[in-house]
Design an enzyme around this catalytic site. Structure first.
Site, PDB file in Angstrom:
ATOM      1  N   ASN A   1     -38.909  -0.088  21.098  1.00 22.05           N
ATOM      2  CA  ASN A   1     -39.535  -1.404  21.010  1.00 22.05           C
ATOM      3  C   ASN A   1     -39.739  -1.888  22.442  1.00 22.05           C
ATOM      4  OD1 ASN A   1     -40.310  -4.011  20.582  1.00 22.05           O
ATOM      5  ND2 ASN A   1     -38.633  -4.521  19.177  1.00 22.05           N
TER       6      ASN A   1
ATOM      7  N   ARG B   1     -42.618   0.722  17.958  1.00 24.58           N
ATOM      8  CA  ARG B   1     -42.956  -0.500  17.243  1.00 24.58           C
ATOM      9  C   ARG B   1     -44.220  -1.058  17.903  1.00 24.58           C
ATOM     10  NH1 ARG B   1     -41.173  -6.585  18.121  1.00 24.58           N
ATOM     11  NH2 ARG B   1     -42.105  -7.399  16.239  1.00 24.58           N
TER      12      ARG B   1
ATOM     13  N   HIS C   1     -43.790  -9.051  11.077  1.00 29.16           N
ATOM     14  CA  HIS C   1     -42.494  -8.608  10.526  1.00 29.16           C
ATOM     15  C   HIS C   1     -42.697  -7.619   9.374  1.00 29.16           C
ATOM     16  CE1 HIS C   1     -40.574 -12.695  11.823  1.00 29.16           C
ATOM     17  NE2 HIS C   1     -40.329 -11.781  12.745  1.00 29.16           N
TER      18      HIS C   1
ATOM     19  N   GLU D   1     -35.368  -2.414  11.253  1.00 30.34           N
ATOM     20  CA  GLU D   1     -36.730  -2.008  11.610  1.00 30.34           C
ATOM     21  C   GLU D   1     -36.724  -0.680  12.379  1.00 30.34           C
ATOM     22  OE1 GLU D   1     -36.825  -6.161  12.856  1.00 30.34           O
ATOM     23  OE2 GLU D   1     -38.996  -6.048  12.677  1.00 30.34           O
TER      24      GLU D   1
ATOM     25  N   ARG E   1     -40.433 -22.198  17.236  1.00 27.32           N
ATOM     26  CA  ARG E   1     -41.830 -22.334  16.780  1.00 27.32           C
ATOM     27  C   ARG E   1     -41.938 -23.352  15.656  1.00 27.32           C
ATOM     28  NH1 ARG E   1     -42.899 -15.988  15.991  1.00 27.32           N
ATOM     29  NH2 ARG E   1     -41.055 -15.616  17.242  1.00 27.32           N
TER      30      ARG E   1
END
Ligand code: AMP
Length: 393
Positions: free
Chosen positions: A7, A88, A177, A379, A236
């Site tokens: 990642n 990723r 996601h 993930e 956010r």
């Protein structure tokens, strides 16, 4: 077979090295402050942790150090043991609906789509190029965050805006996601022993998104054109009335990107509490009866409940709700509050079972109308599985 999941961020590179024979993690770690003073790496393996400050001018340096260390620390005997590298990748627009073997076209598409993920796609390219330079013979696979959401219908992914915005500029819901929601979907299939079910997957961490899944496919998801949309998050805002943006621009003499920056970095739990983006800090303040923290927590819960309720109707009911990611896996009081607000749907949880963290656990009671699970997401493993699958084809 050994696979590395990567990642890559603009100044960081996270990795996990898997033994795919039993899907165990052989080593994992982080290279940070790449290209910035004070760069360092941390590698965890066999219960040990090695950390060192070292100059890393770019991602290729980081990959070279990573591979050297894997051999030096005898985590592997030689680089020939690495059978594949999975990356990723954040934004594949509507071109990529599943993982792919990385070739020149994929890299050029990541560059083409960079306006859609200006922080992530260029960083992903840096990660790919670094491995191409250092391990040119090893196959690489790209796993897109957006791919799982490509099954949404046009009535779902189109916004109610001029159609030409979609046609000319690609303005639509993409969702993010996806790798996490896909992992959760597969875990639920395994737990239930079937592929047909209605699932509401709640990935709630610092970033957060909720996805409605029917028979293994994404039907709708809360993030949108960018990861700013949907539920309230750590920093956010999630969904707001867009007219707020020009109004605040005028009030504060800011331009549009400065206000969007406020919505990305100074809103959510952090903005509302004026204290912290971390749910642990917020809950501590709530215990002290801090009013802003209580409102921030309640709003956070409300937005999750709003989406679960919406997707419950969309799916025509729900068989399973899953909580995952930082808050979902760990925050016992937040899960409890969300489930209490879902009592009108017949959701009931066992408070003892809810008292667990970071493990697969069914927290609903036997007479709950919907099964509620906590499932830690993975993930990195999903990326490694896709990599193995594609290089074996
Ligand atoms: P993630 O982005 O998935 O790593 O999630 C990070 C967030 O998870 C943090 O900002 C915290 O708000 C939350 N978190 C992690 N551990 C806990 C915990 N024990 N209790 C409450 N929240 C937690």
């Amino acid at each position: 077979m050994k696979i590395i999941s990567i990642n890559a961020g603009s100044s960081s590179l996270k990795f996990s090295l898997f033994n795919m024979d039993d899907e165990s993690v052989i080593a994992s770690g982080l290279f940070e402050r790449i290209g910035i003073e004070g760069s360092k790496y941390t590698i965890k393996f066999r219960g040990e942790k090695v950390s060192q400050e070292i100059e890393l001018t770019n991602h290729t340096d980081a990959v070279k150090v990573l591979l050297d260390k894997l051999v030096d620390l005898e985590i592997i005997q030689s680089l020939d043991e690495i059978d594949g590298v999975g990356h990723r990748l954040v934004h594949g627009k509507d071109k990529y609906s599943e993982s792919v073997l990385i070739n020149d076209e994929v890299v050029s598409d990541l560059d083409k789509f960079k306006d859609f993920a200006p922080l992530h796609n260029p960083a992903n390219i840096l990660g790919i190029n670094a491995f191409r330079e250092v391990l040119p013979e090893v196959p690489m696979v790209g796993v897109f965050d957006t791919a799982f959401h490509q099954t949404m219908s046009p009535a779902t992914y189109l916004y109610s805006v001029p159609y030409s915005w979609y046609q000319n500029y690609g303005v639509r819901k993409y969702g993010f996601h996806g790798t996490s929601h896909r992992y959760i979907t597969k875990m639920v299939a395994k737990l239930l022993g079937k592929e047909e079910f209605r699932l509401i997957s709640c990935h709630i961490g610092n970033g957060g998104s909720i996805t409605a899944v029917k028979d293994g496919k994404c039907v709708d998801t809360s993030m949108g054109f960018t990861p700013l949309a949907g539920i309230m998050m750590g920093t956010r805002s999630g969904d707001i009335d867009p007219s707020i943006i020009p109004y605040v621009m005028e009030q504060e003499g800011k331009n549009a990107s400065e206000v969007v920056d406020d919505l990305n970095k100074r809103s959510g739990l952090f903005g509302m509490s004026e204290y912290s983006s971390d749910m642990r800090d917020i809950l501590e303040k709530c215990d002290l009866q801090d009013e802003k923290a209580i409102i921030a927590r309640d709003k956070y819960v409300r937005r999750v409940v709003d989406y679960i309720a919406q997707y419950y109707v969309l799916l025509g009911g729900a068989d399973v709700i899953v909580f995952t990611a930082g808050v979902g896996e760990n925050s016992i009081p937040v899960r409890r509050q969300i489930c209490e607000e879902l009592a009108c749907l017949g959701v009931k949880i066992d408070l003892d079972k809810n008292n667990k963290r970071g493990e697969v656990v069914k927290i609903s009671t036997e007479d709950s109308s919907i099964q509620v699970y906590v499932i830690p997401t993975d993930e990195e493993l999903m990326i490694a599985r896709d990599t193995l699958d594609l290089i074996n084809r």
